[in-house]
Design a protein around this motif. Structure first.
Motif, PDB file in Angstrom:
ATOM      1  N   VAL A  68      19.957 -13.239  37.976  1.00  0.00           N
ATOM      2  CA  VAL A  68      18.746 -12.832  38.675  1.00  0.00           C
ATOM      3  C   VAL A  68      18.994 -13.010  40.170  1.00  0.00           C
ATOM      4  N   ARG A  69      18.770 -11.940  40.915  1.00  0.00           N
ATOM      5  CA  ARG A  69      18.988 -11.967  42.363  1.00  0.00           C
ATOM      6  C   ARG A  69      17.736 -11.463  43.068  1.00  0.00           C
ATOM      7  N   PRO A  70      17.448 -12.009  44.235  1.00  0.00           N
ATOM      8  CA  PRO A  70      16.287 -11.516  44.994  1.00  0.00           C
ATOM      9  C   PRO A  70      16.536 -10.085  45.472  1.00  0.00           C
ATOM     10  N   LEU A  71      15.478  -9.345  45.608  1.00  0.00           N
ATOM     11  CA  LEU A  71      15.605  -7.963  46.094  1.00  0.00           C
ATOM     12  C   LEU A  71      15.833  -7.900  47.576  1.00  0.00           C
TER      13      LEU A  71
END
Length: 71
Positions: A68-71
């Motif tokens: 999961v990575r920030p946008l």
């Protein structure tokens, strides 16, 4: 059949237990086969072996969603 209140209690207990595990992205509720289950989203498949199959009689299902990575 598992009701929503039982599933919520199991989710709370499992979320606390897995809070420090970096391979766990999220813990939530889902409907599956006409009942509530606790759903655990994982960053990698190997983490699944550390997740119990049930908590207080409520079934736990896992899904690998990746990093999961920030946008």
């Amino acid at each position: 059949m598992t009701d929503r209140a039982s599933a919520r209690a199991a989710k709370t207990a499992l979320a606390a237990r897995l809070a420090a595990d970096p391979g766990v992205a999220a813990v939530g509720l889902a409907r599956q086969d006409a009942e509530y289950v606790v759903r655990v989203d994982l960053t990698e498949a190997g983490v699944g072996s550390r997740v119990p199959r049930d908590v207080d009689g409520v079934r736990v299902v896992t899904h690998v969603i990746g990093t999961v990575r920030p946008l």
